[in-house]
Design a protein around this motif. Structure first.
Motif, PDB file in Angstrom:
ATOM      1  N   LYS A 216       0.852  -1.210   0.000  1.00 54.23           N
ATOM      2  CA  LYS A 216       0.000   0.000   0.000  1.00 54.23           C
ATOM      3  C   LYS A 216       0.875   1.243   0.000  1.00 54.23           C
ATOM      4  CE  LYS A 216      -2.963  -1.152  -0.705  1.00 54.23           C
ATOM      5  NZ  LYS A 216      -3.874  -2.159  -1.120  1.00 54.23           N
ATOM      6  N   LEU A 217       1.879   1.240   0.888  1.00 57.93           N
ATOM      7  CA  LEU A 217       2.736   2.433   0.991  1.00 57.93           C
ATOM      8  C   LEU A 217       3.485   2.661  -0.322  1.00 57.93           C
ATOM      9  CD1 LEU A 217       3.654   4.573   3.150  1.00 57.93           C
ATOM     10  CD2 LEU A 217       5.721   3.205   3.381  1.00 57.93           C
ATOM     11  N   LYS A 218       4.037   1.588  -0.881  1.00 58.23           N
ATOM     12  CA  LYS A 218       4.792   1.711  -2.142  1.00 58.23           C
ATOM     13  C   LYS A 218       3.926   2.311  -3.238  1.00 58.23           C
ATOM     14  CE  LYS A 218       6.436  -2.603  -2.010  1.00 58.23           C
ATOM     15  NZ  LYS A 218       7.153  -3.850  -2.212  1.00 58.23           N
ATOM     16  N   GLU A 219       2.730   1.744  -3.416  1.00 56.96           N
ATOM     17  CA  GLU A 219       1.976   2.099  -4.620  1.00 56.96           C
ATOM     18  C   GLU A 219       1.429   3.523  -4.612  1.00 56.96           C
ATOM     19  OE1 GLU A 219      -2.077  -0.486  -3.655  1.00 56.96           O
ATOM     20  OE2 GLU A 219      -1.538  -0.172  -5.719  1.00 56.96           O
ATOM     21  N   ILE A 220       1.192   4.078  -3.422  1.00 56.19           N
ATOM     22  CA  ILE A 220       0.629   5.439  -3.464  1.00 56.19           C
ATOM     23  C   ILE A 220       1.558   6.509  -2.910  1.00 56.19           C
ATOM     24  CG2 ILE A 220      -1.775   4.699  -3.556  1.00 56.19           C
ATOM     25  CD1 ILE A 220      -2.012   5.317  -0.609  1.00 56.19           C
ATOM     26  N   SER A 221       2.626   6.103  -2.164  1.00 55.89           N
ATOM     27  CA  SER A 221       3.543   7.141  -1.664  1.00 55.89           C
ATOM     28  C   SER A 221       4.830   7.153  -2.483  1.00 55.89           C
ATOM     29  CB  SER A 221       3.885   6.901  -0.194  1.00 55.89           C
ATOM     30  OG  SER A 221       4.849   5.865  -0.095  1.00 55.89           O
ATOM     31  N   TYR A 222       5.100   6.066  -3.213  1.00 54.30           N
ATOM     32  CA  TYR A 222       6.319   5.874  -4.026  1.00 54.30           C
ATOM     33  C   TYR A 222       7.575   5.769  -3.150  1.00 54.30           C
ATOM     34  CZ  TYR A 222       2.860   8.122  -7.098  1.00 54.30           C
ATOM     35  OH  TYR A 222       1.703   8.479  -7.729  1.00 54.30           O
ATOM     36  N   LEU A 223       7.403   5.430  -1.881  1.00 52.99           N
ATOM     37  CA  LEU A 223       8.572   5.224  -1.007  1.00 52.99           C
ATOM     38  C   LEU A 223       8.992   3.761  -1.099  1.00 52.99           C
ATOM     39  CD1 LEU A 223       7.475   7.092   2.253  1.00 52.99           C
ATOM     40  CD2 LEU A 223       9.301   7.778   0.688  1.00 52.99           C
ATOM     41  N   PRO A 224      10.295   3.494  -1.195  1.00 51.58           N
ATOM     42  CA  PRO A 224      10.731   2.091  -1.187  1.00 51.58           C
ATOM     43  C   PRO A 224      10.405   1.475   0.165  1.00 51.58           C
ATOM     44  CG  PRO A 224      12.523   3.568  -1.813  1.00 51.58           C
ATOM     45  CD  PRO A 224      11.410   4.425  -1.298  1.00 51.58           C
ATOM     46  N   SER A 225       9.809   0.317   0.141  1.00 46.91           N
ATOM     47  CA  SER A 225       9.452  -0.292   1.417  1.00 46.91           C
ATOM     48  C   SER A 225       9.403  -1.808   1.278  1.00 46.91           C
ATOM     49  CB  SER A 225       8.110   0.295   1.866  1.00 46.91           C
ATOM     50  OG  SER A 225       7.156  -0.695   2.032  1.00 46.91           O
ATOM     51  N   GLU A 226       9.572  -2.481   2.422  1.00 43.57           N
ATOM     52  CA  GLU A 226       9.549  -3.948   2.399  1.00 43.57           C
ATOM     53  C   GLU A 226       8.743  -4.465   3.564  1.00 43.57           C
ATOM     54  OE1 GLU A 226      12.837  -6.912   1.630  1.00 43.57           O
ATOM     55  OE2 GLU A 226      13.937  -5.023   1.478  1.00 43.57           O
TER      56      GLU A 226
ATOM     57  N   VAL B  25      -4.772  -4.408   9.339  1.00 47.40           N
ATOM     58  CA  VAL B  25      -4.400  -3.746   8.088  1.00 47.40           C
ATOM     59  C   VAL B  25      -4.930  -2.308   8.034  1.00 47.40           C
ATOM     60  CG1 VAL B  25      -6.404  -4.417   6.665  1.00 47.40           C
ATOM     61  CG2 VAL B  25      -4.155  -4.152   5.612  1.00 47.40           C
ATOM     62  N   ILE B  26      -5.959  -2.017   8.810  1.00 44.94           N
ATOM     63  CA  ILE B  26      -6.628  -0.701   8.676  1.00 44.94           C
ATOM     64  C   ILE B  26      -5.678   0.465   8.990  1.00 44.94           C
ATOM     65  CG2 ILE B  26      -8.576   0.720   9.467  1.00 44.94           C
ATOM     66  CD1 ILE B  26     -10.205  -1.895   9.756  1.00 44.94           C
ATOM     67  N   PRO B  27      -4.943   0.431  10.106  1.00 44.86           N
ATOM     68  CA  PRO B  27      -4.000   1.543  10.337  1.00 44.86           C
ATOM     69  C   PRO B  27      -2.924   1.640   9.250  1.00 44.86           C
ATOM     70  CG  PRO B  27      -4.261   0.202  12.317  1.00 44.86           C
ATOM     71  CD  PRO B  27      -4.963  -0.518  11.221  1.00 44.86           C
ATOM     72  N   LEU B  28      -2.583   0.508   8.645  1.00 41.01           N
ATOM     73  CA  LEU B  28      -1.540   0.535   7.597  1.00 41.01           C
ATOM     74  C   LEU B  28      -2.086   1.174   6.321  1.00 41.01           C
ATOM     75  CD1 LEU B  28       0.092  -2.981   8.132  1.00 41.01           C
ATOM     76  CD2 LEU B  28       0.513  -0.830   9.315  1.00 41.01           C
ATOM     77  N   GLN B  29      -3.344   0.885   6.020  1.00 38.75           N
ATOM     78  CA  GLN B  29      -3.986   1.543   4.866  1.00 38.75           C
ATOM     79  C   GLN B  29      -4.021   3.053   5.110  1.00 38.75           C
ATOM     80  OE1 GLN B  29      -7.676  -0.616   5.282  1.00 38.75           O
ATOM     81  NE2 GLN B  29      -7.171  -2.127   3.709  1.00 38.75           N
ATOM     82  N   ALA B  30      -4.374   3.423   6.362  1.00 40.25           N
ATOM     83  CA  ALA B  30      -4.463   4.856   6.695  1.00 40.25           C
ATOM     84  C   ALA B  30      -3.090   5.509   6.599  1.00 40.25           C
ATOM     85  CB  ALA B  30      -5.040   5.022   8.102  1.00 40.25           C
ATOM     86  N   LEU B  31      -2.068   4.804   7.054  1.00 34.56           N
ATOM     87  CA  LEU B  31      -0.710   5.357   6.998  1.00 34.56           C
ATOM     88  C   LEU B  31      -0.315   5.648   5.549  1.00 34.56           C
ATOM     89  CD1 LEU B  31       1.986   6.034   8.433  1.00 34.56           C
ATOM     90  CD2 LEU B  31       2.644   3.636   8.098  1.00 34.56           C
ATOM     91  N   ALA B  32      -0.550   4.662   4.687  1.00 31.03           N
ATOM     92  CA  ALA B  32      -0.199   4.843   3.268  1.00 31.03           C
ATOM     93  C   ALA B  32      -0.936   6.057   2.703  1.00 31.03           C
ATOM     94  CB  ALA B  32      -0.551   3.588   2.478  1.00 31.03           C
ATOM     95  N   TYR B  33      -2.208   6.171   3.055  1.00 33.00           N
ATOM     96  CA  TYR B  33      -3.021   7.282   2.547  1.00 33.00           C
ATOM     97  C   TYR B  33      -2.437   8.628   2.993  1.00 33.00           C
ATOM     98  CZ  TYR B  33      -6.770  10.619   1.990  1.00 33.00           C
ATOM     99  OH  TYR B  33      -7.465  11.747   1.647  1.00 33.00           O
ATOM    100  N   TYR B  34      -2.187   8.762   4.294  1.00 26.40           N
ATOM    101  CA  TYR B  34      -1.729  10.072   4.796  1.00 26.40           C
ATOM    102  C   TYR B  34      -0.332  10.417   4.262  1.00 26.40           C
ATOM    103  CZ  TYR B  34      -5.833  10.431   7.714  1.00 26.40           C
ATOM    104  OH  TYR B  34      -7.135  10.535   8.136  1.00 26.40           O
ATOM    105  N   VAL B  35       0.529   9.418   4.138  1.00 28.65           N
ATOM    106  CA  VAL B  35       1.875   9.701   3.611  1.00 28.65           C
ATOM    107  C   VAL B  35       1.758  10.121   2.141  1.00 28.65           C
ATOM    108  CG1 VAL B  35       4.155   8.733   3.113  1.00 28.65           C
ATOM    109  CG2 VAL B  35       3.010   8.160   5.261  1.00 28.65           C
ATOM    110  N   SER B  36       0.912   9.427   1.402  1.00 29.47           N
ATOM    111  CA  SER B  36       0.721   9.750  -0.012  1.00 29.47           C
ATOM    112  C   SER B  36       0.257  11.196  -0.183  1.00 29.47           C
ATOM    113  CB  SER B  36      -0.308   8.790  -0.619  1.00 29.47           C
ATOM    114  OG  SER B  36      -0.706   9.228  -1.889  1.00 29.47           O
ATOM    115  N   VAL B  37      -0.760  11.567   0.580  1.00 30.98           N
ATOM    116  CA  VAL B  37      -1.319  12.921   0.458  1.00 30.98           C
ATOM    117  C   VAL B  37      -0.271  13.955   0.888  1.00 30.98           C
ATOM    118  CG1 VAL B  37      -3.107  14.490   1.313  1.00 30.98           C
ATOM    119  CG2 VAL B  37      -3.692  12.138   0.718  1.00 30.98           C
ATOM    120  N   ALA B  38       0.433  13.656   1.996  1.00 30.49           N
ATOM    121  CA  ALA B  38       1.438  14.611   2.479  1.00 30.49           C
ATOM    122  C   ALA B  38       2.576  14.772   1.471  1.00 30.49           C
ATOM    123  CB  ALA B  38       1.978  14.149   3.829  1.00 30.49           C
TER     124      ALA B  38
END
Ligand code: AGP
Length: 591
Positions: free
Chosen positions: A468-478, A560-573
């Motif tokens: 989730k984080l990778k696809e919308i924030s473009y940050l490398p993550s594992e 998974v819900i907080p992780l989805q939210a994290l990806a969302y907020y990082v992406s928007v920020a």
């Protein structure tokens, strides 16, 4: 993969095409185009970027037209590479990949023809024009025989102003017959309206639309009768309803999507057939891609723990080319939100050919996967617009976990005691506490890499959090198994590296905390998603979110819900559009 649309009839074609394309943008949004035939004149507009750029084309006159929204495979997302492609008397839109494009293009170049795009699709227009002798369907049949790869094609000729010819191979295509004319599209919702009869083209079939009628042909040229599909018109066009993005709105619908999925299961009309299949299943293979693959991984933990049945979870693009061992009494479960993912469909077809019982788990009732499978279980997540899957993942887990309980029962293993019926309410609570991750955002904004750690079911969720984080924030993550970190990946942890630990199993918590400590000792900033409050106060943890406890196996649907939210907020920020991340599309209909 792309979306195609077309119309031939009494109405003006352009507004119909634009409306259809808007509904198909989930298949790609990097360029778009339309061509409208007006008594032998072709009006064409192509634009890089989304369908909105085509607004001026709305005034094009003409009753026959084709349109396209593109997700680039061959060639950059430019205006030149946008469809329709035009050569000589031919204009076409194409979804798919032509694998022998190089060789075919050389042929055209030898004839002295020139190309204006880098796409594989343009070569089809050249071949069609070469084969064309006044009959567009005949030319299309000849051309299709020379193409390798996948295709959904809609083709018009300047010399046949009322006709659109279609071909389909490994890419979906539907035709709608209405009182005012004939429609075509990559999927049903793009064209469906009350009273319309909708037909799906089968593999290697052709069609000819003439403004009033649709004629269908088998590969050998025989005209065939088709039965209309049983479908319901989607009344509700999804809207953002006050939310800034669809993704955030869809997350708010997670509790409802869980509740509706539970409801669908309770009234499943083929429950006895399903129980029969589960009773006889000795092996389970789960095939899927991306987020759906991660729900398969979570399901494996549940199926194996609860029913003690061996489960293999495979990435569909690997499975389809692997010659998998499919034994007698193997149940293959294909999981796909869209039901149109090319690799998942191919893996499912392979399983079916090999004699396995095929069970589909999909969110789309009239999807190709639903039509292919022996049994279908629908997730009732509702339409998901954002490219990043959220509520559909929670719905898949709800369904697969309920299936694990059915399976356990079929194997005589009794209930698990987990309160699955209260999941919607627990998800609501998890959603509320997920807002706290917003405060984590500054620590992620310019991270070189991010790690998600867990064990068991928590590891499966770590993979999804990372995707989730990778696809919308473009940050490398594992996403990583906590215990495996020390075998190499720990070398990547630096001062300030964000690490997100998922901790929902008291059995494994201390073990996961060992790995967490190893990262903390090397300067990582550790964030925690947990259902175990006692771990929130540990010195390693910079900040944490508490989610309700539903037990280790079924925790993914909440953790998974907080992780989805994290990806969302990082992406928007980071200034991204989480609904339409770069380079991606909602439905991947090419391999
Ligand atoms: C999820 O956020 C992704 N956009 C992607 O991984 C997706 O889950 C994958 O393409 C599979 O799609 P499907 O469920 O429609 O088959």
């Amino acid at each position: 993969m792309c979306g195609i649309v077309g119309y031939a009839g009494r109405r003006q074609a352009a507004p119909i095409l634009l409306e259809g394309l808007k509904k198909l943008e989930y298949r790609g949004y990097d360029s778009a185009g339309v061509a409208v035939l007006d008594n032998g004149t072709l009006h064409v507009m192509k634009r890089a970027g989304s369908v909105e750029g085509l607004a001026p084309a709305k005034s094009f006159a003409g009753n026959v037209g084709i349109g396209h929204t593109r997700w680039a495979t061959h060639g950059a997302p430019t205006e030149e590479n946008a469809h329709p492609h035009i050569f000589g008397r031919i204009a076409l839109v194409h979804n798919g990949i032509i694998e022998n494009m190089k060789q075919l293009k050389e042929e055209c170049l030898e004839r002295g023809e020139t190309f204006i795009s880098e796409t594989d699709s343009e070569v089809i227009a050249h071949l069609l024009d070469f084969c064309y002798e006044g009959d567009i369907l005949a030319a299309l049949k000849k051309t299709a025989a020379r193409l390798s790869g996948s295709l959904a094609l809609a083709v018009i000729s300047l010399e046949e102003p009322q006709r659109i010819a279609l071909a389909r191979r490994a890419s979906p295509l539907v035709v709608g017959r209405a009182e005012d004319g004939v429609y075509l599209a990559s999927d049903i919702p793009a064209i469906a309206a009350k009273g319309m009869k909708v037909y799906a083209l089968g593999e290697n079939e052709f069609a000819l639309l003439d403004g009033k009628e649709a004629h269908f042909y088998a590969e050998d040229g025989r005209e065939i009768e088709k039965k209309p599909l049983d479908y319901a018109v989607e009344e509700d066009v999804p809207e953002k309803k006050g939310f800034r993005h669809f993704m955030r709105k869809e997350m708010s619908e997670i509790p409802l999507s869980i509740a509706n999925t539970q409801q669908i299961l309770r009234s499943y009309p083929k429950i006895s057939a399903l129980r029969e299949v589960l009773c006889h299943a000795e092996y389970i293979h789960i095939v899927a891609c991306g987020t759906a693959y991660h729900s398969g991984l979570c399901a494996k933990v549940a199926f194996e723990t609860r029913a003690r049945i061996p489960v293999e979870v495979a990435v569909a693009s690997e499975y389809r080319y692997r010659d998998p061992v499919i034994q007698r009494n193997t149940l293959v479960i294909a999981v796909s939100q869209s039901g149109e993912t090319a690799d998942t469909l191919a893996a499912a077809e392979l399983a079916k050919r090999s004699g396995a019982t095929l069970l589909a788990v999909t969110n789309v009732r009239y999807s190709s996967l639903a039509r292919l499978s022996d049994l279908v279980l629908f997730t009732a997540a509702g339409r998901e617009i954002a490219v990043a899957a959220t509520k559909s993942f929670n719905a898949q887990l709800t369904l697969l976990f309920a299936l694990a309980e059915e399976l356990a029962m079929a194997k005589g293993r009794g209930g698990c005691g987990a309160e699955l019926f209260s999941l919607p309410e627990l998800a609501q609570r998890a959603l509320a506490s997920s807002e706290e991750v917003r405060a984590w955002t500054p620590h992620f904004l310019s991270a070189k890499s991010v790690f998600f750690l867990g064990r068991g079911a928590d590891y499966c969720v770590a993979l999804e959090g990372s995707l989730k984080l990778k696809e919308i924030s473009y940050l490398p993550s594992e996403g990583y198994p906590a215990g495996e970190l020390k075998h190499g990946t720990l070398a990547l942890i630096e001062k300030g590296t964000p690490v997100v630990a998922i901790l929902t199993s008291s059995r494994l918590a201390e073990k996961t905390m060992n790995a967490v400590h190893e990262t903390y000792a090397r300067g990582a900033k550790v964030f925690l998603v947990t259902s175990l409050p006692e771990y929130r106060k540990r010195e390693e943890i910079l900040s944490s979110v508490l989610i309700p406890d539903i037990g280790e196996i079924y925790s993914p649907v909440l953790s998974v819900i907080p992780l989805q939210a994290l990806a969302y907020y990082v992406s928007v920020a980071r200034g991204n559009d989480p609904d339409k991340p770069r380079n991606l599309a909602k439905s991947v209909t090419v391999e």
